[in-house]
Design an enzyme around this catalytic site. Sequence first.
Site, PDB file in Angstrom:
ATOM      1  N   CYS A 278     -48.288  82.689  58.076  1.00 29.72           N
ATOM      2  CA  CYS A 278     -48.761  83.540  56.917  1.00 29.72           C
ATOM      3  C   CYS A 278     -50.443  83.471  57.181  1.00 29.72           C
ATOM      4  O   CYS A 278     -51.067  83.909  58.342  1.00 29.72           O
ATOM      5  CB  CYS A 278     -48.529  83.028  55.641  1.00 29.72           C
ATOM      6  SG  CYS A 278     -48.644  84.442  54.472  1.00 29.72           S
TER       7      CYS A 278
ATOM      8  N   SER B 157     -56.659  82.379  54.498  1.00 33.21           N
ATOM      9  CA  SER B 157     -57.185  82.174  55.800  1.00 33.21           C
ATOM     10  C   SER B 157     -58.797  82.110  55.741  1.00 33.21           C
ATOM     11  O   SER B 157     -59.306  81.211  56.442  1.00 33.21           O
ATOM     12  CB  SER B 157     -56.836  83.339  56.625  1.00 33.21           C
ATOM     13  OG  SER B 157     -57.159  84.731  56.289  1.00 33.21           O
TER      14      SER B 157
ATOM     15  N   GLU C 155     -41.247  77.367  54.997  1.00 30.08           N
ATOM     16  CA  GLU C 155     -41.271  76.164  54.180  1.00 30.08           C
ATOM     17  C   GLU C 155     -40.796  76.290  52.663  1.00 30.08           C
ATOM     18  O   GLU C 155     -40.547  75.249  52.036  1.00 30.08           O
ATOM     19  CB  GLU C 155     -42.658  75.313  54.142  1.00 30.08           C
ATOM     20  CG  GLU C 155     -43.766  76.124  53.244  1.00 30.08           C
ATOM     21  CD  GLU C 155     -44.368  77.396  53.610  1.00 30.08           C
ATOM     22  OE1 GLU C 155     -43.998  77.834  54.756  1.00 30.08           O
ATOM     23  OE2 GLU C 155     -45.253  77.946  52.997  1.00 30.08           O
TER      24      GLU C 155
ATOM     25  N   HIS D 109     -43.112  82.614  54.681  1.00 29.36           N
ATOM     26  CA  HIS D 109     -43.221  81.103  54.400  1.00 29.36           C
ATOM     27  C   HIS D 109     -41.940  80.314  54.833  1.00 29.36           C
ATOM     28  O   HIS D 109     -41.028  80.278  53.868  1.00 29.36           O
ATOM     29  CB  HIS D 109     -43.383  81.143  53.103  1.00 29.36           C
ATOM     30  CG  HIS D 109     -44.980  81.427  52.834  1.00 29.36           C
ATOM     31  ND1 HIS D 109     -45.976  80.422  52.865  1.00 29.36           N
ATOM     32  CD2 HIS D 109     -45.548  82.457  52.782  1.00 29.36           C
ATOM     33  CE1 HIS D 109     -47.193  80.944  52.612  1.00 29.36           C
ATOM     34  NE2 HIS D 109     -46.853  82.282  52.525  1.00 29.36           N
TER      35      HIS D 109
HETATM   36  N1  GLN Z   1     -53.284  86.911  52.102  1.00 31.10           N
HETATM   37  C1  GLN Z   1     -53.471  85.538  52.759  1.00 31.10           C
HETATM   38  C2  GLN Z   1     -54.680  85.469  53.811  1.00 31.10           C
HETATM   39  O1  GLN Z   1     -55.152  86.610  54.065  1.00 31.10           O
HETATM   40  C3  GLN Z   1     -52.481  85.070  53.431  1.00 31.10           C
HETATM   41  C4  GLN Z   1     -51.364  84.548  52.489  1.00 31.10           C
HETATM   42  C5  GLN Z   1     -50.613  83.663  52.589  1.00 31.10           C
HETATM   43  O2  GLN Z   1     -50.740  82.828  53.543  1.00 31.10           O
HETATM   44  N2  GLN Z   1     -49.432  83.496  51.771  1.00 31.10           N
HETATM   45  O3  GLN Z   1     -55.332  84.590  54.428  1.00 31.10           O
END
Ligand code: GLN
Length: 188
Positions: free
Chosen positions: A80, A50, A172, A170
């Site tokens: 996520c 992110s 996908e 996820h």
């Molecule tokens: N740990 C990631 C984050 O904080 C997110 C992980 C993911 O998208 N699989 O952005």
Amino acid sequence: MKKVAVLAVQGAFIEHEKMLCSLGAETVELRKKSDIEQEFDGLILPGGESTVQGKLLRELGMFDILKEKIEAGLPVLATCAGLILLAQEVTNDEKRYFATLPVSVKRNAYGRQLGSFHCDGRLKGIGMYPMEFIRAPYIESTSPEVDVLAEVDGHIVAVKYKNQIALAFHPELSGDTRIHEMFLGQIG
Ligand code: GLN
């Protein structure tokens, strides 16, 4: 044909595109500002990192326009890292991004060592669904108008709020297309 834009600056976007194509939708990748000038009916915010996605969105000049589109009702499916981008509150991070979804999330909530796991969880409107968690956040709290779609071990992992569906896992990567079908069902 339904046209879905997939944020493609970083992370697991190709898998979303494959799943959408298998369901007969057209996809376009958002990599640069001019990509968001075209018409599209829905938006995918994929998993990944992110912090990196948020930084690139701003640097590439896509952030404000996408935020406006989400606020104006564009259907969004966020997974996520995408959930973190949408969240109004991130309890263990200073950074905020679109902040269009009234939930509090915790980043890397399952820890870094045991951060990735699989389980079957019950998803409202769908039933049992195979959930892949990869260094996932979970949702610590929501405002009352948010519809909780799934909880795993007492933590909220899927929500819907107006035009936004957000998942800690996820879909996908699951081989199960039902969430993408539900999303396409909400588009125009
Ligand atoms: N740990 C990631 C984050 O904080 C997110 C992980 C993911 O998208 N699989 O952005």
